[in-house]
Design a protein around this motif. Sequence first.
Motif, PDB file in Angstrom:
ATOM      1  N   ILE A   1      -4.845  11.068 -13.525  1.00  0.00           N
ATOM      2  CA  ILE A   1      -5.035   9.747 -13.847  1.00  0.00           C
ATOM      3  C   ILE A   1      -5.476   8.276 -12.956  1.00  0.00           C
ATOM      4  CG2 ILE A   1      -3.640   7.847 -14.785  1.00  0.00           C
ATOM      5  CD1 ILE A   1      -1.583  10.290 -15.260  1.00  0.00           C
ATOM      6  N   THR A   2      -5.253   8.738 -11.485  1.00  0.00           N
ATOM      7  CA  THR A   2      -5.901   8.076 -10.488  1.00  0.00           C
ATOM      8  C   THR A   2      -7.642   7.369 -10.654  1.00  0.00           C
ATOM      9  OG1 THR A   2      -3.620   8.205  -9.315  1.00  0.00           O
ATOM     10  CG2 THR A   2      -5.476   7.261  -8.446  1.00  0.00           C
ATOM     11  N   ASN A   3      -7.805   8.129 -10.290  1.00  0.00           N
ATOM     12  CA  ASN A   3      -9.528   8.629  -9.856  1.00  0.00           C
ATOM     13  C   ASN A   3     -10.415   8.246 -11.317  1.00  0.00           C
ATOM     14  OD1 ASN A   3      -8.632   8.781  -6.850  1.00  0.00           O
ATOM     15  ND2 ASN A   3      -8.152  10.513  -7.655  1.00  0.00           N
ATOM     16  N   HIS A   4     -10.123   8.605 -12.411  1.00  0.00           N
ATOM     17  CA  HIS A   4     -10.051   8.635 -13.939  1.00  0.00           C
ATOM     18  C   HIS A   4     -11.034   9.525 -13.391  1.00  0.00           C
ATOM     19  CE1 HIS A   4      -8.764   4.732 -14.298  1.00  0.00           C
ATOM     20  NE2 HIS A   4      -9.675   4.493 -13.062  1.00  0.00           N
ATOM     21  N   ILE A   5     -10.911  11.164 -13.083  1.00  0.00           N
ATOM     22  CA  ILE A   5     -11.224  12.537 -13.560  1.00  0.00           C
ATOM     23  C   ILE A   5     -10.995  12.860 -14.948  1.00  0.00           C
ATOM     24  CG2 ILE A   5     -11.551  14.777 -12.183  1.00  0.00           C
ATOM     25  CD1 ILE A   5     -10.566  13.127 -10.116  1.00  0.00           C
ATOM     26  N   GLU A   6     -12.391  13.839 -15.746  1.00  0.00           N
ATOM     27  CA  GLU A   6     -12.365  14.163 -17.179  1.00  0.00           C
ATOM     28  C   GLU A   6     -11.243  15.737 -16.718  1.00  0.00           C
ATOM     29  OE1 GLU A   6     -14.194  15.432 -21.015  1.00  0.00           O
ATOM     30  OE2 GLU A   6     -15.410  13.752 -19.508  1.00  0.00           O
TER      31      GLU A   6
ATOM     32  N   MET B   1       4.818  20.986  -9.507  1.00  0.00           N
ATOM     33  CA  MET B   1       4.347  20.430  -8.518  1.00  0.00           C
ATOM     34  C   MET B   1       2.737  20.271  -8.751  1.00  0.00           C
ATOM     35  SD  MET B   1       7.348  20.463  -4.988  1.00  0.00           S
ATOM     36  CE  MET B   1       6.403  19.243  -4.351  1.00  0.00           C
ATOM     37  N   ALA B   2       2.220  21.160  -8.899  1.00  0.00           N
ATOM     38  CA  ALA B   2       0.660  21.017  -8.439  1.00  0.00           C
ATOM     39  C   ALA B   2       0.488  20.527 -10.096  1.00  0.00           C
ATOM     40  CB  ALA B   2       0.733  22.614  -8.714  1.00  0.00           C
ATOM     41  N   CYS B   3       1.087  20.891 -11.282  1.00  0.00           N
ATOM     42  CA  CYS B   3       0.919  20.218 -12.580  1.00  0.00           C
ATOM     43  C   CYS B   3       0.446  19.226 -12.662  1.00  0.00           C
ATOM     44  CB  CYS B   3       1.877  20.699 -13.638  1.00  0.00           C
ATOM     45  SG  CYS B   3       1.301  22.083 -13.726  1.00  0.00           S
ATOM     46  N   GLY B   4       1.590  18.159 -11.887  1.00  0.00           N
ATOM     47  CA  GLY B   4       1.842  17.053 -12.017  1.00  0.00           C
ATOM     48  C   GLY B   4       1.090  16.203 -10.530  1.00  0.00           C
ATOM     49  N   GLU B   5       0.554  16.479  -9.865  1.00  0.00           N
ATOM     50  CA  GLU B   5      -0.118  16.531  -9.079  1.00  0.00           C
ATOM     51  C   GLU B   5      -1.889  16.429  -9.466  1.00  0.00           C
ATOM     52  OE1 GLU B   5       0.392  18.862  -6.074  1.00  0.00           O
ATOM     53  OE2 GLU B   5       2.008  17.846  -5.124  1.00  0.00           O
ATOM     54  N   LYS B   6      -2.169  17.678  -9.827  1.00  0.00           N
ATOM     55  CA  LYS B   6      -3.309  17.304 -10.634  1.00  0.00           C
ATOM     56  C   LYS B   6      -3.502  16.149 -11.688  1.00  0.00           C
ATOM     57  CE  LYS B   6      -5.089  21.152 -11.933  1.00  0.00           C
ATOM     58  NZ  LYS B   6      -7.097  21.057 -11.555  1.00  0.00           N
ATOM     59  N   LEU B   7      -2.309  15.470 -12.526  1.00  0.00           N
ATOM     60  CA  LEU B   7      -2.693  15.249 -13.595  1.00  0.00           C
ATOM     61  C   LEU B   7      -2.641  13.958 -12.978  1.00  0.00           C
ATOM     62  CD1 LEU B   7      -2.287  14.071 -16.541  1.00  0.00           C
ATOM     63  CD2 LEU B   7      -0.268  14.516 -16.470  1.00  0.00           C
TER      64      LEU B   7
ATOM     65  N   PRO C   1      -5.664  11.603 -20.490  1.00  0.00           N
ATOM     66  CA  PRO C   1      -5.777  13.336 -19.285  1.00  0.00           C
ATOM     67  C   PRO C   1      -4.017  14.750 -19.301  1.00  0.00           C
ATOM     68  CG  PRO C   1      -6.112  11.068 -17.742  1.00  0.00           C
ATOM     69  CD  PRO C   1      -5.678  10.526 -19.282  1.00  0.00           C
ATOM     70  N   LEU C   2      -5.199  15.547 -19.057  1.00  0.00           N
ATOM     71  CA  LEU C   2      -4.549  15.895 -19.785  1.00  0.00           C
ATOM     72  C   LEU C   2      -4.822  17.850 -18.756  1.00  0.00           C
ATOM     73  CD1 LEU C   2      -2.778  18.245 -22.037  1.00  0.00           C
ATOM     74  CD2 LEU C   2      -5.702  19.439 -22.951  1.00  0.00           C
ATOM     75  N   VAL C   3      -3.384  18.135 -18.479  1.00  0.00           N
ATOM     76  CA  VAL C   3      -2.925  19.544 -18.003  1.00  0.00           C
ATOM     77  C   VAL C   3      -2.060  20.631 -17.993  1.00  0.00           C
ATOM     78  CG1 VAL C   3      -2.277  20.708 -15.471  1.00  0.00           C
ATOM     79  CG2 VAL C   3      -3.452  18.376 -15.327  1.00  0.00           C
ATOM     80  N   ILE C   4      -2.757  21.592 -18.170  1.00  0.00           N
ATOM     81  CA  ILE C   4      -2.217  23.181 -18.865  1.00  0.00           C
ATOM     82  C   ILE C   4      -1.105  23.550 -18.453  1.00  0.00           C
ATOM     83  CG2 ILE C   4      -2.420  25.305 -20.647  1.00  0.00           C
ATOM     84  CD1 ILE C   4      -2.874  22.691 -21.764  1.00  0.00           C
ATOM     85  N   PHE C   5       0.273  24.275 -18.476  1.00  0.00           N
ATOM     86  CA  PHE C   5       0.590  24.799 -17.458  1.00  0.00           C
ATOM     87  C   PHE C   5       0.663  26.525 -18.350  1.00  0.00           C
ATOM     88  CE2 PHE C   5       4.573  27.379 -16.681  1.00  0.00           C
ATOM     89  CZ  PHE C   5       4.082  27.964 -15.729  1.00  0.00           C
TER      90      PHE C   5
ATOM     91  N   ARG D   1       1.247  -1.082  -0.118  1.00  0.00           N
ATOM     92  CA  ARG D   1      -0.027  -0.024  -0.112  1.00  0.00           C
ATOM     93  C   ARG D   1       0.823   1.107  -0.081  1.00  0.00           C
ATOM     94  NH1 ARG D   1      -1.975  -0.931   4.258  1.00  0.00           N
ATOM     95  NH2 ARG D   1      -3.993  -1.862   3.582  1.00  0.00           N
ATOM     96  N   VAL D   2       2.165   1.183   0.588  1.00  0.00           N
ATOM     97  CA  VAL D   2       2.887   2.232   0.406  1.00  0.00           C
ATOM     98  C   VAL D   2       3.391   2.800  -0.510  1.00  0.00           C
ATOM     99  CG1 VAL D   2       4.947   3.515   1.643  1.00  0.00           C
ATOM    100  CG2 VAL D   2       2.801   1.976   3.412  1.00  0.00           C
ATOM    101  N   ILE D   3       3.765   1.781  -1.345  1.00  0.00           N
ATOM    102  CA  ILE D   3       4.195   2.097  -2.733  1.00  0.00           C
ATOM    103  C   ILE D   3       3.523   2.236  -3.692  1.00  0.00           C
ATOM    104  CG2 ILE D   3       5.713   0.582  -4.376  1.00  0.00           C
ATOM    105  CD1 ILE D   3       6.992  -1.172  -1.980  1.00  0.00           C
ATOM    106  N   ASN D   4       2.385   1.768  -3.765  1.00  0.00           N
ATOM    107  CA  ASN D   4       1.385   1.908  -4.476  1.00  0.00           C
ATOM    108  C   ASN D   4       0.166   2.712  -4.246  1.00  0.00           C
ATOM    109  OD1 ASN D   4       2.371  -0.365  -7.157  1.00  0.00           O
ATOM    110  ND2 ASN D   4       1.615  -1.101  -4.966  1.00  0.00           N
ATOM    111  N   HIS D   5       0.311   3.246  -3.333  1.00  0.00           N
ATOM    112  CA  HIS D   5      -1.032   3.794  -2.528  1.00  0.00           C
ATOM    113  C   HIS D   5      -0.146   5.503  -2.065  1.00  0.00           C
ATOM    114  CE1 HIS D   5      -4.098   2.313  -5.169  1.00  0.00           C
ATOM    115  NE2 HIS D   5      -3.578   0.859  -4.917  1.00  0.00           N
ATOM    116  N   PRO D   6       0.892   5.589  -1.964  1.00  0.00           N
ATOM    117  CA  PRO D   6       1.356   6.462  -0.964  1.00  0.00           C
ATOM    118  C   PRO D   6       0.426   7.567  -0.492  1.00  0.00           C
ATOM    119  CG  PRO D   6       2.837   7.136  -3.145  1.00  0.00           C
ATOM    120  CD  PRO D   6       1.525   5.790  -2.912  1.00  0.00           C
TER     121      PRO D   6
END
Length: 319
Positions: free
Chosen positions: A292-297, A282-288, A130-134, A20-25
Amino acid sequence: MATLNDVAKIANVSKMTVSRVINHPDKVTEDLKQLVYQAMREVDYHPNTAAKALVNNSTQIIKFCVLEDIDTTEPYYMNLMIGIARALDAQQYSLQLVTRRNFDIGNCDGYVVTGMRKKDFDWIGDLKKPLVIFGENRFGFDFVDTNNKGGTFMISDLAVKRGYKRLIFIGMDSHESFEYSREAGYLQLIQENQMVSEIHRFDNHSHLSQQFVIDNWDSFGPDTCFICASDRLALGAERGIESCGGLIPVDYGVTGFDGVFLNQVAFPQITTVKQAIVEMGMACGEKLLDKITNHIESDGSLMFEPKISMGGTIRELSK
């Protein structure tokens, strides 16, 4: 080779907890993560990211696409990439830098795109992953950016409070959202103080703003401050004033926008609107990754509030 069981024994937790720590920290406590990470270091355990990607039908790769020319003389994009990479590293993702030309080569799980222009709207809108624009945009894409309007308003207000009577905006000749917003911040301040707006636009090159100041020097009296849309333009304005014998900051002021590098190497250092580039990356990476993880459009956009970085191009407060 060390196994999950070895890590679990050292950390005195179950094999499932280590997994769990490795896959879902993000779903475990910080103390538990540090306990397991320490155990992993002790037994030299490295997660098999290739196997994880195969099981999850993923590539563990994020593409970072830069659609504008990169200026290698300042570390703007390097800081941005460092921020994105930090966020991805926590989830064992790799970051791949691509341009429009090689955008479609190889697979990935999602995209961070910067430098988008109006002409890019159609093909970016057709992307299936999934996409995030900077960068601020008005096309409906989720983005991360600085509050450009607020930043320019804030630094223009500072110039007025420091006694400058005439504010001249030197903007970028670019039909992009961030530039419109920076200009709008200046205009709001001008209107609220019942001043006359003066706007000039150039490509983002210091020699152009420098030449503009030199060519029009006789029309610039003392108590003039140049509000520039980038540190590069501010650097040129500063050089122009100095070459004409103007005194900075006593008679003339200069402000910039970015606060990444050029403001620090100028002399005197430029008072500027400083962006939190690493944190925004970091925010771009976290949002993306969240998408991906939660299948959010779509999960909306995020604006960072900038700060003023004081240099020597604005007067001190009168005592």
